[in-house]
Design a protein around this motif. Structure first.
Motif, mmCIF file in Angstrom:
data_model
loop_
_atom_site.group_PDB
_atom_site.id
_atom_site.type_symbol
_atom_site.label_atom_id
_atom_site.label_comp_id
_atom_site.label_asym_id
_atom_site.label_seq_id
_atom_site.Cartn_x
_atom_site.Cartn_y
_atom_site.Cartn_z
ATOM 1 N N ASP A 85 -14.439 -21.607 65.049
ATOM 2 C CA ASP A 85 -13.170 -21.397 64.359
ATOM 3 C C ASP A 85 -12.208 -22.567 64.530
ATOM 4 O OD1 ASP A 85 -13.591 -18.766 63.215
ATOM 5 O OD2 ASP A 85 -13.623 -18.036 65.271
ATOM 6 N N GLY A 86 -12.199 -23.185 65.711
ATOM 7 C CA GLY A 86 -11.318 -24.331 65.906
ATOM 8 C C GLY A 86 -11.684 -25.472 64.986
ATOM 9 N N MET A 87 -12.977 -25.726 64.829
ATOM 10 C CA MET A 87 -13.454 -26.784 63.943
ATOM 11 C C MET A 87 -13.123 -26.463 62.482
ATOM 12 S SD MET A 87 -15.179 -29.675 64.172
ATOM 13 C CE MET A 87 -16.218 -30.756 63.173
ATOM 14 N N VAL A 88 -13.346 -25.214 62.091
ATOM 15 C CA VAL A 88 -13.056 -24.802 60.716
ATOM 16 C C VAL A 88 -11.556 -24.898 60.445
ATOM 17 C CG1 VAL A 88 -13.114 -22.871 59.096
ATOM 18 C CG2 VAL A 88 -15.110 -23.357 60.517
ATOM 19 N N GLN A 89 -10.734 -24.513 61.435
ATOM 20 C CA GLN A 89 -9.282 -24.593 61.249
ATOM 21 C C GLN A 89 -8.828 -26.043 61.058
ATOM 22 O OE1 GLN A 89 -6.737 -25.721 63.911
ATOM 23 N NE2 GLN A 89 -5.365 -25.699 62.122
ATOM 24 N N ARG A 90 -9.314 -26.940 61.906
ATOM 25 C CA ARG A 90 -8.911 -28.354 61.804
ATOM 26 C C ARG A 90 -9.330 -28.943 60.463
ATOM 27 N NH1 ARG A 90 -5.587 -30.003 66.267
ATOM 28 N NH2 ARG A 90 -6.431 -29.090 68.178
ATOM 29 N N CYS A 91 -10.549 -28.601 60.023
ATOM 30 C CA CYS A 91 -11.042 -29.155 58.756
ATOM 31 C C CYS A 91 -10.344 -28.509 57.562
ATOM 32 C CB CYS A 91 -12.555 -28.969 58.664
ATOM 33 S SG CYS A 91 -13.485 -29.944 59.877
ATOM 34 N N SER A 92 -10.068 -27.212 57.648
ATOM 35 C CA SER A 92 -9.344 -26.535 56.571
ATOM 36 C C SER A 92 -7.960 -27.137 56.396
ATOM 37 C CB SER A 92 -9.226 -25.038 56.865
ATOM 38 O OG SER A 92 -10.491 -24.419 56.884
ATOM 39 N N ARG A 142 0.485 -21.255 57.273
ATOM 40 C CA ARG A 142 0.953 -22.528 57.830
ATOM 41 C C ARG A 142 1.979 -22.241 58.926
ATOM 42 N NH1 ARG A 142 0.743 -27.918 56.547
ATOM 43 N NH2 ARG A 142 2.549 -29.195 57.068
ATOM 44 N N VAL A 143 1.704 -22.746 60.100
ATOM 45 C CA VAL A 143 2.593 -22.585 61.262
ATOM 46 C C VAL A 143 2.629 -23.902 62.023
ATOM 47 C CG1 VAL A 143 2.874 -21.483 63.520
ATOM 48 C CG2 VAL A 143 2.267 -20.092 61.551
ATOM 49 N N GLY A 144 3.802 -24.349 62.420
ATOM 50 C CA GLY A 144 3.918 -25.550 63.237
ATOM 51 C C GLY A 144 3.331 -26.788 62.594
ATOM 52 N N GLY A 145 3.382 -26.865 61.273
ATOM 53 C CA GLY A 145 2.862 -28.032 60.577
ATOM 54 C C GLY A 145 1.372 -28.022 60.352
ATOM 55 N N GLU A 146 0.665 -26.949 60.750
ATOM 56 C CA GLU A 146 -0.784 -26.843 60.571
ATOM 57 C C GLU A 146 -1.135 -25.600 59.754
ATOM 58 O OE1 GLU A 146 -3.540 -27.841 63.997
ATOM 59 O OE2 GLU A 146 -1.683 -27.437 65.088
ATOM 60 N N HIS A 147 -2.227 -25.701 59.003
ATOM 61 C CA HIS A 147 -2.741 -24.546 58.273
ATOM 62 C C HIS A 147 -3.708 -23.754 59.149
ATOM 63 C CE1 HIS A 147 -1.484 -27.208 54.937
ATOM 64 N NE2 HIS A 147 -1.251 -26.081 54.294
ATOM 65 N N PHE A 148 -3.776 -22.447 58.897
ATOM 66 C CA PHE A 148 -4.786 -21.605 59.535
ATOM 67 C C PHE A 148 -5.403 -20.702 58.479
ATOM 68 C CE2 PHE A 148 -0.855 -19.147 59.810
ATOM 69 C CZ PHE A 148 -1.239 -17.853 59.501
ATOM 70 N N ALA A 149 -6.661 -20.308 58.722
ATOM 71 C CA ALA A 149 -7.388 -19.491 57.750
ATOM 72 C C ALA A 149 -7.530 -18.041 58.187
ATOM 73 C CB ALA A 149 -8.782 -20.077 57.506
ATOM 74 N N VAL A 150 -7.512 -17.791 59.487
ATOM 75 C CA VAL A 150 -7.749 -16.442 60.012
ATOM 76 C C VAL A 150 -6.456 -15.817 60.509
ATOM 77 C CG1 VAL A 150 -8.997 -15.076 61.742
ATOM 78 C CG2 VAL A 150 -10.121 -17.006 60.619
ATOM 79 N N MET A 151 -5.862 -16.414 61.534
ATOM 80 C CA MET A 151 -4.675 -15.801 62.126
ATOM 81 C C MET A 151 -3.906 -16.824 62.958
ATOM 82 S SD MET A 151 -6.183 -13.749 65.390
ATOM 83 C CE MET A 151 -6.828 -14.700 66.780
ATOM 84 N N ALA A 152 -2.676 -16.470 63.235
ATOM 85 C CA ALA A 152 -1.856 -17.176 64.212
ATOM 86 C C ALA A 152 -1.067 -16.123 64.956
ATOM 87 C CB ALA A 152 -0.926 -18.165 63.513
#
Length: 314
Positions: A85-92, A142-152
């Motif tokens: 998930d960390g890898m997918v989040q960074r790439c997303s 989008r939170v803190g300047g980053e996108h997420f796909a699942v949750m924050a």
């Protein structure tokens, strides 16, 4: 890193390729594993007729966005991401708003986005989905300047994920979250004020606030029963559980029924969410811990990412 001496798998029937997939890139976390490893992935893509292949390996997920941007600069239209998930989040995050398509190869510990989309932990099938499966346009948060796909989230959730370090996750897998979760169920609550789409929604003592784009979150918990990753909204949940008995009751309700049936959970949805904490709290994105903050702003980015999905999810 994969060995040059590793034997490639026996030849199998080539994967059917659609009329056009464009230029293909692989961005892989070299420490993650799936099936026969990266050698098998390369062999399968070559067997499917992908000759003009961009290939990048990274030792940790935070180095992946640079490789994704490099792939996009070289004209990549389909990006296979190998990792958790960390890898997918960074790439997303790097792919957000681009015309390129993400194909997930779930080689991590939890693989939450892949699980929610029905992508199996089977290399041959994940490659097939990437090459021939339907494309689905998904929202991102989008939170803190980053996108997420699942949750924050922040609070209990953020502290739990921060403590579930890489070594522990490698040894225990999903059990790492349960182990660290048990260490935090006695954590004290913090006063929060939450505004959703400009209106006050919650103010009081709480142990956790979550923003969800899909239904199932860390540890396989079905937190947001009505979530859809393409509805233009984020789910918002706040938990007021504060102790072992409270969390046992809350998680038990979530496991066998609807999350909003618990008296210790409130859920709504919105496009813009602002949260203020009485004291700094650790927040997380898709299972990756970030800094402590006194305020969080979450926004939905509608249709920001195109993902390859199984036929049943299109």
């Amino acid at each position: 890193m994969t060995s040059m001496l590793t034997a490639e798998p026996a030849a199998e029937p080539a994967v059917a390729t659609p009329a056009r997939v464009g230029r293909v890139a692989v961005v892989a976390h070299r420490k993650k594993s799936l099936g026969g490893g990266l050698d098998e992935l390369r062999s399968r893509l070559r067997g499917a007729g992908i000759d003009d292949l961009l290939w990048y390996e990274v030792p940790k997920s935070r180095k992946a966005p640079k490789k994704v941007r490099k792939a996009l600069d070289k004209g990549a239209e389909l990006v296979f991401v190998w990792g958790g998930d960390g890898m997918v989040q960074r790439c997303s995050d790097a792919l957000a708003g681009s015309d390129a398509t993400l194909a997930i190869l779930p080689a991590g510990t939890a693989n939450l986005l892949a699980t929610n989309l029905g992508i199996p932990e089977d290399l041959a099938e994940a490659v097939r989905i990437g090459l021939t499966g339907p494309r689905r346009r998904l929202d991102l948060g989008r939170v803190g300047g980053e996108h997420f796909a699942v949750m924050a989230g922040a609070g209990f959730d953020g502290e739990m994920i921060q403590d579930a370090d890489r070594d522990l996750k490698d040894r225990l897998g999903r059990l790492a979250y349960i182990w660290t979760g048990l260490r935090h169920v006695r954590s004290e609550t913090t006063r929060m004020r939450i505004r959703v789409d400009g209106a006050d929604w919650f103010e009081g003592e709480a142990s956790c606030v979550l923003f969800g784009n899909v239904g199932t979150i860390t540890g396989g918990i079905p937190a947001f029963d009505d979530a859809e990753p393409d509805d233009g909204c984020l789910e918002v949940g706040v938990a007021t559980a504060s102790g072992v008995l409270d969390w046992m009751r809350t998680l038990g309700r979530m496991a066998v029924g609807r999350s909003d049936s618990s008296p210790l959970v409130r859920i709504t949805r919105g496009r813009k969410i602002n949260v203020r904490f009485a004291e700094p709290m650790t927040y997380e994105l898709d299972g990756g811990a970030r800094d402590q903050v006194s305020r969080l702003k979450a926004r939905v980015a509608p249709g920001a990412l195109t993902v390859c999905v199984p036929e049943s999810e299109s």
